[in-house]
Design a protein around this motif. Structure first.
Motif, PDB file in Angstrom:
ATOM      1  N   ASN A  26       0.772  -1.340   0.053  1.00 36.13           N
ATOM      2  CA  ASN A  26       0.128  -0.101  -0.124  1.00 36.13           C
ATOM      3  C   ASN A  26       0.831   1.176   0.089  1.00 36.13           C
ATOM      4  OD1 ASN A  26      -1.491   2.203   1.703  1.00 36.13           O
ATOM      5  ND2 ASN A  26      -3.165   0.958   0.918  1.00 36.13           N
ATOM      6  N   SER A  27       0.544   2.345  -0.684  1.00 40.03           N
ATOM      7  CA  SER A  27       1.307   3.329  -0.928  1.00 40.03           C
ATOM      8  C   SER A  27       1.419   3.995   0.327  1.00 40.03           C
ATOM      9  CB  SER A  27       0.725   4.417  -2.055  1.00 40.03           C
ATOM     10  OG  SER A  27      -0.618   4.824  -1.519  1.00 40.03           O
ATOM     11  N   ASN A  28       0.167   4.312   0.997  1.00 39.55           N
ATOM     12  CA  ASN A  28       0.529   4.833   2.501  1.00 39.55           C
ATOM     13  C   ASN A  28       1.500   4.076   3.417  1.00 39.55           C
ATOM     14  OD1 ASN A  28      -1.465   6.682   1.975  1.00 39.55           O
ATOM     15  ND2 ASN A  28      -3.198   5.415   2.641  1.00 39.55           N
ATOM     16  N   LEU A  29       1.684   2.886   3.331  1.00 38.13           N
ATOM     17  CA  LEU A  29       2.520   2.281   4.011  1.00 38.13           C
ATOM     18  C   LEU A  29       4.000   2.553   3.724  1.00 38.13           C
ATOM     19  CD1 LEU A  29       2.548  -0.102   6.434  1.00 38.13           C
ATOM     20  CD2 LEU A  29       2.774  -1.896   4.585  1.00 38.13           C
ATOM     21  N   ARG A  30       4.262   2.450   2.652  1.00 35.91           N
ATOM     22  CA  ARG A  30       5.565   2.818   2.027  1.00 35.91           C
ATOM     23  C   ARG A  30       5.783   4.363   2.380  1.00 35.91           C
ATOM     24  NH1 ARG A  30       6.145   0.989  -4.126  1.00 35.91           N
ATOM     25  NH2 ARG A  30       4.157   1.585  -4.303  1.00 35.91           N
ATOM     26  N   LEU A  31       4.580   5.179   2.571  1.00 38.19           N
ATOM     27  CA  LEU A  31       5.029   6.646   2.808  1.00 38.19           C
ATOM     28  C   LEU A  31       5.097   6.811   4.376  1.00 38.19           C
ATOM     29  CD1 LEU A  31       5.118   9.661   1.648  1.00 38.19           C
ATOM     30  CD2 LEU A  31       2.652   9.620   2.032  1.00 38.19           C
ATOM     31  N   ARG A  32       4.342   6.180   5.144  1.00 33.32           N
ATOM     32  CA  ARG A  32       4.353   6.613   6.493  1.00 33.32           C
ATOM     33  C   ARG A  32       5.423   5.794   7.445  1.00 33.32           C
ATOM     34  NH1 ARG A  32      -2.361   6.367   6.596  1.00 33.32           N
ATOM     35  NH2 ARG A  32      -2.570   8.434   5.476  1.00 33.32           N
ATOM     36  N   THR A 154      10.984   0.785  -2.442  1.00 32.87           N
ATOM     37  CA  THR A 154      11.020   1.999  -3.461  1.00 32.87           C
ATOM     38  C   THR A 154      12.477   1.983  -3.992  1.00 32.87           C
ATOM     39  OG1 THR A 154      11.655   3.394  -1.584  1.00 32.87           O
ATOM     40  CG2 THR A 154       9.326   3.386  -2.214  1.00 32.87           C
TER      41      THR A 154
END
Length: 237
Positions: A26-32, A154
């Protein structure tokens, strides 16, 4: 020698797993999650700073060491090495992330410091060399495996390359600790830990994107903090 092997294995496994499943995360996981790791880095830094004995000597070591790092442009040298590493790894595989060269290098340098020359890793390797206790490196490994997985999602497989300098640094410190540790005192080790903690704190700020400290340029401080601490104890403290 147990800790360096466990830490290296954790970094390698985390990197490969993160690169493999990166596109599915999930993009939120990678971001947060990197924010959480940055917070953990700052927390470890604070825990190490409180061991300080001669704060003035530690601050002097950090200032002088950072000055030397700026003069030799240590971070730029590491960035060039990171750039070469990316070109080499792209011959084998394509990184998972969609980062610009500048973003890649910035994150890679932060991870190089965090994984390879953090106060926790350096002190943990030295401590195991003298006492045989790998606990600190095992604790670091638990954090590293998840950190590597998130960042490899990433940055791709290039994160796994950090196993080489990480294991090399920790193995050399482990093997050399028998000669280094008899020359140290508890006060010198406390100041060394505090200096590493300040660098870890700066690393956490950088991971969280709060302030882009040139953390690699601070590394020379780790080489001079114990001699300065000893001199401060003799002539000032």
């Amino acid at each position: 020698m147990i800790g360096p092997y466990i830490n290296g294995a954790a970094l390698f496994v985390g990197s490969i797993a993160g690169a493999l499943v990166g596109p599915k995360l999930n993009s939120n996981l990678r971001l947060r999650m990197p924010m959480v790791f940055g917070c953990a880095s700052m927390g470890l830094g604070v825990a190490m700073i409180v061991k300080v004995k001669f704060l003035a000597a530690v601050v002097l070591a950090l200032v002088v060491g950072s000055f030397l790092g700026e003069i030799i442009e240590l971070e730029n040298l590491i960035q060039k090495a990171a750039s070469s590493a990316r070109k080499w790894i792209e011959v084998i595989t394509r990184p998972s992330g969609d980062l610009s060269q500048e973003e890649f290098l910035d994150k890679f340098v932060v991870l190089l410091v965090l994984f390879c020359v953090s106060g926790t890793g350096v002190y943990g390797a030295m401590n195991e060399g003298m006492t045989g206790d790998p606990t600190l490196l095992i604790v670091k490994s638990i954090l590293d495996i998840f950190t590597a997985a998130i960042f490899a999602s990433t940055l791709g497989y290039s994160v796994a390359l950090l196993v080489i300098p990480q294991f090399t640094v920790q193995a050399l410190l482990y093997l050399g600790s028998a000669q280094i540790m008899p020359l140290t005192t508890p006060d010198m080790l406390g100041d060394f830990s505090a200096c590493g903690g300040l660098i870890m704190l700066a690393t956490g700020f950088r991971i969280c994107g709060i302030k882009q400290f040139a953390v690699a340029n601070m590394i020379p401080a780790l080489l001079i903090v114990m001699p300065l601490s000893h001199l401060w104890c003799l002539y000032v403290g």
